[in-house]
Design a protein around this motif. Structure first.
Motif, short mmCIF file in Angstrom:
data_model
loop_
_atom_site.label_atom_id
_atom_site.label_comp_id
_atom_site.label_asym_id
_atom_site.label_seq_id
_atom_site.Cartn_x
_atom_site.Cartn_y
_atom_site.Cartn_z
N ASN A 193 0.86 -1.19 0.00
CA ASN A 193 0.00 0.00 0.00
C ASN A 193 0.90 1.25 0.00
OD1 ASN A 193 0.77 0.61 2.65
ND2 ASN A 193 -0.90 -0.56 3.53
N PRO A 194 0.34 2.46 -0.10
CA PRO A 194 1.20 3.64 -0.18
C PRO A 194 2.17 3.78 1.00
CG PRO A 194 -1.01 4.21 -0.87
CD PRO A 194 -1.08 2.80 -0.36
N GLU A 195 1.76 3.32 2.20
CA GLU A 195 2.69 3.40 3.34
C GLU A 195 3.92 2.53 3.11
OE1 GLU A 195 1.05 3.02 7.37
OE2 GLU A 195 -0.89 3.56 6.54
N PHE A 196 3.73 1.38 2.48
CA PHE A 196 4.86 0.50 2.14
C PHE A 196 5.80 1.24 1.18
CE2 PHE A 196 3.86 -4.22 2.91
CZ PHE A 196 2.88 -3.97 3.85
N VAL A 197 5.20 1.85 0.16
CA VAL A 197 6.01 2.51 -0.88
C VAL A 197 6.82 3.64 -0.27
CG1 VAL A 197 5.89 3.84 -3.03
CG2 VAL A 197 4.39 1.85 -2.72
N MET A 198 6.20 4.41 0.63
CA MET A 198 6.92 5.52 1.24
C MET A 198 8.01 5.02 2.18
SD MET A 198 5.74 7.78 -0.50
CE MET A 198 6.87 9.04 0.07
N GLU A 199 7.72 3.97 2.93
CA GLU A 199 8.74 3.38 3.82
C GLU A 199 9.94 2.89 2.99
OE1 GLU A 199 8.78 3.02 7.22
OE2 GLU A 199 10.61 1.79 7.26
N ALA A 200 9.64 2.31 1.84
CA ALA A 200 10.70 1.76 0.99
C ALA A 200 11.61 2.84 0.42
CB ALA A 200 10.08 0.95 -0.15
N GLN A 201 11.12 4.10 0.37
CA GLN A 201 11.94 5.18 -0.18
C GLN A 201 13.19 5.43 0.67
OE1 GLN A 201 10.86 6.46 -3.32
NE2 GLN A 201 9.47 4.77 -2.87
N HIS A 202 13.06 5.21 2.00
CA HIS A 202 14.22 5.48 2.87
C HIS A 202 14.74 4.25 3.59
CE1 HIS A 202 11.66 5.39 6.44
NE2 HIS A 202 10.77 5.98 5.69
N ASN A 203 14.02 3.11 3.49
CA ASN A 203 14.43 1.90 4.20
C ASN A 203 14.90 0.88 3.15
OD1 ASN A 203 14.49 -0.58 5.52
ND2 ASN A 203 12.75 -0.11 6.84
N ALA A 204 16.22 0.83 2.95
CA ALA A 204 16.77 0.01 1.86
C ALA A 204 16.52 -1.48 2.09
CB ALA A 204 18.27 0.26 1.73
N ALA A 205 16.56 -1.91 3.35
CA ALA A 205 16.35 -3.34 3.64
C ALA A 205 14.91 -3.73 3.27
CB ALA A 205 16.61 -3.62 5.11
N PHE A 206 13.97 -2.85 3.61
CA PHE A 206 12.55 -3.12 3.30
C PHE A 206 12.35 -3.11 1.78
CE2 PHE A 206 7.98 -1.46 3.38
CZ PHE A 206 7.44 -2.70 3.65
N ARG A 207 12.99 -2.12 1.12
CA ARG A 207 12.87 -2.03 -0.34
C ARG A 207 13.37 -3.33 -0.99
NH1 ARG A 207 15.26 2.68 -1.03
NH2 ARG A 207 17.30 1.88 -1.59
N ALA A 208 14.48 -3.84 -0.48
CA ALA A 208 15.05 -5.08 -1.05
C ALA A 208 14.07 -6.24 -0.86
CB ALA A 208 16.38 -5.39 -0.37
N VAL A 209 13.43 -6.30 0.30
CA VAL A 209 12.47 -7.39 0.56
C VAL A 209 11.29 -7.28 -0.41
CG1 VAL A 209 10.79 -8.25 2.25
CG2 VAL A 209 13.14 -7.77 2.96
N LEU A 210 10.80 -6.05 -0.60
CA LEU A 210 9.66 -5.86 -1.51
C LEU A 210 10.04 -6.25 -2.94
CD1 LEU A 210 8.09 -2.49 -0.25
CD2 LEU A 210 7.46 -4.83 0.37
N CYS A 211 11.27 -5.93 -3.32
CA CYS A 211 11.72 -6.24 -4.68
C CYS A 211 11.92 -7.74 -4.89
CB CYS A 211 13.00 -5.48 -5.01
SG CYS A 211 12.74 -3.72 -5.19
#
Ligand code: UDP
Length: 247
Positions: free
Chosen positions: A43-61
């Motif tokens: 959801n949009p909160e995930f997307v915004m968190e991923a902008q500054h949280n590289a570990a979370f972004r990697a998990v989402l990817c």
């Protein structure tokens, strides 16, 4: 592990252009294939968190399936010129998974939420989907020091499906860290789904959800969320509008 028919990107976060039926079919395929898989409900909160949280972004990817959970994602996708077919929410997918599990004898483990909530959610699901096999329920904690015990507990229960309610990003990071050892066919972060199923947090009324104002309802019901929501919604809208302008 990433075999997508149609995957779009929203501010660098992948989202699969799927319907609920596709998502359920994917769950069946993961269980038949075996081996570890991870589902995230974006959801949009995930997307915004991923902008500054590289570990979370990697998990989402790296997730095998990223469902479009938030209404804001549909608007964003349209604006970015890559419209999505619809929403696949964590609440809906959890219920469809429970229905599927009851029909096929898949074992489901519910991890997370406050003590007793997973049990209540499991009781609601088993009464709604008779024959559902709940392999286990446990509140626990996402803190890494509890992980060895939780892994033991879950491994002993031998689930086909693991639902984790520690809120994002903790639940999704927890799954990514522990799946190499657990190797559960389907592990999905579900946020507040157990709270909702247990009747602790009601879902927004349909008319508000249709208007895309679910976030406003959650804001009024759970004021502790105000900071997160007030940051995520306008900032997400602004970033998407800017990105859409460039495409
Ligand atoms: N939670 C938990 N342990 C924690 C943090 C959160 O069990 O250390 C649970 C909390 O009780 C709730 C869920 O995680 O059931 C988070 O729900 P929320 O709707 O806030 O999820 P989000 O929208 O943040 O993904």
């Amino acid at each position: 592990m990433n075999q997508m028919n149609s995957r779009i990107s929203i501010l660098g976060v992948p989202v699969d252009n799927i319907t609920i039926a596709d998502a359920v079919a994917r769950v069946v395929a993961y269980i038949e294939q075996g081996g570890p898989h991870q589902i995230v409900t974006v959801n949009p909160e995930f997307v915004m968190e991923a902008q500054h949280n590289a570990a979370f972004r990697a998990v989402l990817c790296q997730a095998d399936l990223a469902t479009p959970d938030g209404f804001g994602l549909l608007l964003a996708a349209r604006r970015l010129g890559t419209p999505l077919r619809g929403r696949v929410t964590g609440v809906e997918l959890t219920q469809r998974i429970a229905e599927l599990a009851a029909a096929r004898g898949y074992r489901v483990f519910l991890l997370g939420a406050a003590p007793g909530v997973a049990e209540q959610a499991a009781a609601v699901l088993t009464s709604r989907y008779p024959g559902l096999w709940v392999a286990g329920c446990y509140a626990g904690s996402p803190h890494p020091r509890h992980a060895p015990f939780l892994r033991q507990l879950i491994t002993a229960a031998q689930p086909d499906i693991l639902l984790v309610a520690y809120g994002h990003p903790a639940q999704d990071l927890w799954i990514a860290r522990n799946q190499p050892a657990l190797r559960i066919p389907v592990a999905m972060g579900v946020g507040g789904v157990f709270d909702y199923l247990a009747g602790r947090v009601p879902l927004a009324p349909t008319w508000l959800r249709r208007l895309g104002l679910e976030w406003l309802y959650r804001l009024l019901r759970q004021p502790r969320r105000w900071r997160r929501i007030l940051v995520a919604v306008p900032l997400f809208t602004w970033r998407v509008l800017r990105a859409g302008h460039k495409t």
